[in-house]
Scaffold this active site. Structure first.
Site, PDB file in Angstrom:
ATOM      1  N   TYR A 159       0.822  -1.214   0.000  1.00  0.00           N
ATOM      2  CA  TYR A 159       0.000   0.000   0.000  1.00  0.00           C
ATOM      3  C   TYR A 159       0.856   1.263   0.000  1.00  0.00           C
ATOM      4  O   TYR A 159       1.761   1.401   0.808  1.00  0.00           O
ATOM      5  CB  TYR A 159      -0.918  -0.003   1.229  1.00  0.00           C
ATOM      6  CG  TYR A 159      -1.580   1.329   1.472  1.00  0.00           C
ATOM      7  CD1 TYR A 159      -2.620   1.752   0.645  1.00  0.00           C
ATOM      8  CD2 TYR A 159      -1.132   2.178   2.471  1.00  0.00           C
ATOM      9  CE1 TYR A 159      -3.206   2.978   0.832  1.00  0.00           C
ATOM     10  CE2 TYR A 159      -1.719   3.410   2.670  1.00  0.00           C
ATOM     11  CZ  TYR A 159      -2.755   3.809   1.848  1.00  0.00           C
ATOM     12  OH  TYR A 159      -3.322   5.035   2.028  1.00  0.00           O
ATOM     13  N   ASP A 205      -0.549   5.046   8.621  1.00  0.00           N
ATOM     14  CA  ASP A 205      -1.839   4.459   8.240  1.00  0.00           C
ATOM     15  C   ASP A 205      -1.681   2.956   8.093  1.00  0.00           C
ATOM     16  O   ASP A 205      -0.887   2.487   7.280  1.00  0.00           O
ATOM     17  CB  ASP A 205      -2.291   5.082   6.910  1.00  0.00           C
ATOM     18  CG  ASP A 205      -3.694   4.673   6.517  1.00  0.00           C
ATOM     19  OD1 ASP A 205      -4.296   3.825   7.198  1.00  0.00           O
ATOM     20  OD2 ASP A 205      -4.193   5.215   5.503  1.00  0.00           O
TER      21      ASP A 205
HETATM   22 MG   LIG Z   1      -6.402   5.866   5.884  1.00  0.00          MG
END
Ligand SMILES: [Mg+2]
Length: 397
Positions: A159, A205
């Site tokens: 990601y 994140d």
């Molecule tokens: Mg996020």
């Protein structure tokens, strides 16, 4: 004053955006953002078939009543498609009301509580040298708070790290190995702290990929590096999951970019399980709903950290900047800029200086649209990636 026209405009200047334009019989026009990343045309159809025809002839000044009509009156409440559609109408009506008043939107929300809106940008790298270069690039752009994402040894496509297409026109498949991630990430933050010092606010994140036990372990291991927040550590729809993380760590927690209504936050806020609410104006029913969410959160000393990737259009971003300037419990605003072509279509009005946003002083949201330029950038089908473990099992993205 009456609504005489309402239309959906879909374009793809570098990425896809869905915009609502509402026109009144007095010549005042409002814009709203209905962009739902990877599912754009579902909202466009919901609006054009089920929402916009019902607005014609109505009073654009009745924002709250229109919101309730679209939420309660539809019977089918909540969900990202419905709430993005409501948000777009809500933003367009606030745009109109502020233009009629001759004021920038933040003045109708109580006026400025601060001089400017602090943002954070994104840094990412496959390894530490690449990550450090990325942090320095964000600092050179003015950012004073930075989200850190890193490649993981043994994984090819992770990601937010540079990827290649698998099959043209099909979703990218990313790789994931939770054990490798949990081993690697604390060392990344130790290295970033050593390189950039103790004062730079750092965020991270997790993209909803861990169990509560794994999240608690990660949160404890990152505590020495003084994060501004740890984001989306568990799947967001399981509100009780954050109880275990909270019991084991004082790291600030942020969640909510996939939430659509205040009910998704009810446990999280009243039990003080989070520190920042992440919902963007665009997917949460607009300014009307996010202002209520932030007022509710303020009772529990929880602050804003609204989602702001490039798939929130400059119209939605402008609304977030007005809110961020006005509410007392502002925390930080995510802002990662836009594809170059987007500037041909959207003239956002707000300014970005020294890592801070400031809304336009023009009446309304301050955003204008170049519809001729829009025609040069048509919609193109696109997908979000998905994510598989090394044995092929589908995992959260
Ligand atoms: Mg996020």
């Amino acid at each position: 004053m009456k609504i005489v026209d309402a239309s959906v405009l879909v374009c793809g200047p570098g990425r896809n955006y869905v915009t609502v334009r509402i026109e009144t019989d007095e010549g005042v026009t409002g814009l709203g953002d209905a962009t739902l990343n990877g599912r754009e045309l579902s909202v466009a159809a919901y609006l054009s078939e089920h929402v916009l025809p019902t607005l014609i002839g109505g009073d654009p000044q009745r924002i709250e009543d229109t919101w309730q009509q679209l939420y309660r009156g539809a019977y089918w409440r909540r969900g990202p498609v419905t709430m993005a559609a409501i948000a777009a109408v809500d933003l367009a009506l606030w745009d109109i009301k502020a233009k009629v008043a001759g004021l920038p939107l933040y003045q109708l929300l109580g006026g400025a509580s601060r001089d400017r809106v602090r943002t954070y940008g994104h840094a990412a790298g496959r390894d530490l040298p690449e990550l450090f270069d990325s942090v320095r690039a964000r600092q050179a752009e003015g950012y004073q708070a930075i989200r850190i994402q890193s490649g993981i040894p043994g994984l090819q496509r992770v990601y937010s790290i540079a990827q290649t297409e698998n099959t043209p026109g099909m979703p990218v498949v990313e790789d994931w190995d939770t054990a490798a991630y949990l081993r690697h990430i604390p060392g990344v933050f130790e290295a970033v702290r050593n390189e950039f010092g103790p004062e730079l606010p750092l965020l991270h994140d997790v993209h909803h990929r861990l169990t509560p036990q794994q999240s608690a372990r990660l949160a404890k291991s990152l505590e020495p590096y003084d994060l501004f927040w740890l984001e989306d550590c568990t799947p967001a729809e399981d509100q009780s999951a954050l109880r275990l993380v909270r019991q084991h760590s004082t790291i600030p927690l942020a969640i909510g970019e996939v939430f659509n209504t205040v009910f998704d936050y009810q446990t999280l806020i009243t039990e003080r399980l989070i520190d920042f609410v992440r919902s963007p104006v665009t997917h949460f029913g607009g300014v009307t709903a996010v202002k209520k969410l932030l007022d509710f959160a303020a009772l529990y000393q929880i602050r804003s950290g609204l989602h702001g990737p490039a798939d929130i259009s400059p119209v939605g971003m402008a609304a977030a900047v007005h809110l961020g300037l006005a509410v007392h419990n502002f925390g930080i605003q995510e802002y990662s800029g836009y594809p170059a072509q987007a500037a041909e279509v959207f003239h956002p009005g707000y300014t970005f200086t020294d890592g801070h946003l400031r809304p336009s002083e023009a009446p309304g949201l301050g955003v204008t649209l170049d519809e001729q330029a829009m025609a040069a950038h048509p919609y193109r089908r696109d997908y979000l990636p998905y994510n598989r473990l090394l044995d092929g099992t589908l995992h959260d993205w």
